[in-house]
Scaffold this motif. Structure first.
Motif, short mmCIF file in Angstrom:
data_model
loop_
_atom_site.label_atom_id
_atom_site.label_comp_id
_atom_site.label_asym_id
_atom_site.label_seq_id
_atom_site.Cartn_x
_atom_site.Cartn_y
_atom_site.Cartn_z
N TYR A 1 56.25 29.42 54.41
CA TYR A 1 56.86 30.14 53.28
C TYR A 1 55.84 31.03 52.58
O TYR A 1 56.09 32.21 52.30
CB TYR A 1 57.45 29.14 52.29
N SER A 2 54.64 30.50 52.32
CA SER A 2 53.60 31.27 51.65
C SER A 2 53.14 32.45 52.50
O SER A 2 53.07 33.59 52.02
CB SER A 2 52.40 30.36 51.33
N SER B 1 56.03 35.04 53.21
CA SER B 1 56.37 35.75 51.97
C SER B 1 55.37 36.85 51.67
O SER B 1 55.73 37.97 51.30
CB SER B 1 56.42 34.77 50.79
N LYS B 2 54.08 36.54 51.86
CA LYS B 2 53.04 37.55 51.61
C LYS B 2 53.11 38.67 52.64
O LYS B 2 52.95 39.85 52.29
CB LYS B 2 51.66 36.88 51.63
N ASN C 1 55.77 39.63 54.19
CA ASN C 1 57.01 40.35 53.93
C ASN C 1 56.81 41.49 52.93
O ASN C 1 57.47 42.52 53.01
CB ASN C 1 58.08 39.38 53.43
N ARG C 2 55.87 41.30 52.01
CA ARG C 2 55.59 42.35 51.01
C ARG C 2 54.87 43.54 51.63
O ARG C 2 54.77 44.60 51.00
CB ARG C 2 54.75 41.78 49.87
N THR D 1 61.75 42.19 57.60
CA THR D 1 61.43 40.89 58.18
C THR D 1 62.71 40.25 58.68
O THR D 1 63.68 40.10 57.93
CB THR D 1 60.75 39.97 57.14
N GLU E 1 68.33 34.78 53.54
CA GLU E 1 67.02 35.30 53.12
C GLU E 1 65.93 34.27 53.39
O GLU E 1 66.21 33.12 53.78
CB GLU E 1 67.06 35.65 51.62
N LEU E 2 64.68 34.68 53.15
CA LEU E 2 63.53 33.84 53.49
C LEU E 2 63.56 32.50 52.75
O LEU E 2 63.26 31.46 53.34
CB LEU E 2 62.24 34.60 53.17
N ARG E 3 63.90 32.51 51.48
CA ARG E 3 63.92 31.25 50.73
C ARG E 3 64.90 30.26 51.35
O ARG E 3 64.62 29.07 51.46
CB ARG E 3 64.29 31.51 49.26
#
Length: 398
Positions: A74-75, A78-79, A81-82, A87, A102-104
């Protein structure tokens, strides 16, 4: 004093003065160093990202509460993805299964129940086939990430099987590189809590329960070295939280930006005790190599025995370069030299992590059955790439 003796003394004095002058000049002789600038292509448009996580039964134990795998994925994703265009998320076993949320939601659905619901053949996934499918999604504009425990399901004749799997991975990489020669592969060894059932290969033992033990798993990053280096500059793999252990990478030859100078940053080298010290500032990031590999001076070769790499160290401050290379020159007559950064051997951590028996998980909790064969298969796909990069420079007397 006769004329003959007088002339002898004059001649001796002249020779002494000439010798002293030569010695003085040799001690104060200077060299000018130069190199041809290399412009490494920068990523203008961030790549797209595909994320594949294996949902086979062997991965269920990593989906427990407090799992570092879920936190790390997740970490990290998520980084990333920015810093990517888009993604896309997938489960993978014998099939690729697109994830629509979504990712979450993806992280919340990393559970044995969701894995079963996603479907596919969860009992007998083939890592060679999975890797082949992942590689099909890699392009000049797309980086793919594959997350798996990478355990091989050993039959009784294990050694033949391991060699076959090694060849399977070699074929995957080689076939992709025929059409996509810039393919690079970076493999991260991770560690996470495992709480669930460990399944032995058929004939090697009955399933056993493992409670709250750390087990290795792996994150494969596949794309061009340019795109992977771009993502790594935004989110360094060595800074991944929640269980990062080690890394290894494989790339084609790459010309990296560098510049040469004296220790004082000028282009003129002054002799000290008959030797010259030169500094190379280089950007090793496109090579995808770890600091351990880059800092190991045994990975450097020179043509001349009078030129030696004495030290390599990371540049901590923000810079267009990543490392300093300290070079000592013992012969002022050298006009040109190439320092080669060799492709490092298989890292020791891979060998230490490998298990070839597939038996007794309690004695091999920190090992992965067959991981060496998989990584050797990748390495075979780059066996012609014996040199990772070169540093060519010229020397001229001043």
């Amino acid at each position: 004093m006769n004329d003959k003796v007088y002339h002898k003394r004059i001649l001796s004095a002249t020779l002494l003065i000439s010798l002293a002058t030569c010695l003085f000049m040799s001690c104060t002789e200077r060299l000018e160093v130069s190199s041809v600038p290399i412009n490494y292509p920068k990523v203008i448009n961030p790549p797209s990202l595909n994320v594949f996580i294996e949902n086979s039964g062997s991965m269920d134990g990593y989906m427990c509460n407090g799992s570092e795998l879920k936190d790390a994925v997740y970490s990290y994703i998520s980084k990333l993805n920015r810093n990517t265009d888009t993604t896309r998320l997938f489960f993978i076993n014998s099939y690729i299964i697109p994830y629509k949320k979504e990712l979450r939601g993806f992280i919340k659905d990393l559970t044995p129940q969701s894995f079963r619901k996603a479907g596919g053949n969860r009992a007998n996934s083939d890592i060679g086939e999975m890797l082949k499918n992942v590689l099909e999604s890699v392009s000049d504009t797309t980086v793919s990430i594959f997350i798996s425990d990478c355990i091989l399901d050993l039959p009784q004749d294990a050694m033949d099987f391991l060699n076959i799997k090694k060849t399977d991975i070699l074929n995957c990489v080689s076939d992709k590189r025929k059409d996509f020669p810039n393919l690079s592969v970076k493999i991260l060894k991770m560690q996470s809590k495992f709480n669930g059932i460990y399944y032995y290969s058929k004939g090697h033992g009955n399933p056993v329960r493992i409670d709250d033990k750390n087990r290795p798993y792996y994150i494969w990053i596949l794309g061009t070295n340019n795109n992977i280096a771009f993502l790594n500059s935004k989110v360094p793999t060595s800074e991944i939280k929640y269980g990062f252990m080690n890394e290894i990478s494989f790339t084609p030859y790459v010309s990296v930006p560098f510049e040469v100078s004296s220790k004082g940053q000028g282009k003129v080298l002054n002799a000290v005790n008959g030797q010259y010290e030169m500094l190379i500032k280089a950007d090793f990031r496109p090579t995808l190599k770890s600091n351990t590999e880059i800092n190991n001076i045994s990975n450097y070769q020179t043509y001349s025995h009078d030129i030696t790499v004495k030290e390599v160290r990371e540049i901590k401050a923000e810079s267009m370069y990543s490392h300093y290379i300290k070079v000592v020159i013992k012969n002022a007559n050298i006009k040109e030299e190439i320092i080669r950064f060799k492709t490092p051997d298989i890292a020791q951590w891979v060998i230490d992590t490998n298990d070839t028996s597939g038996c007794d998980i309690n004695k091999n909790m920190n090992k992965t059955t067959g991981i060496l064969s998989l990584i050797e298969g990748v390495a075979e796909g780059y066996k012609e790439e014996t040199i990772n990069t070169n540093f060519k420079f010229s020397l001229k007397r001043k």
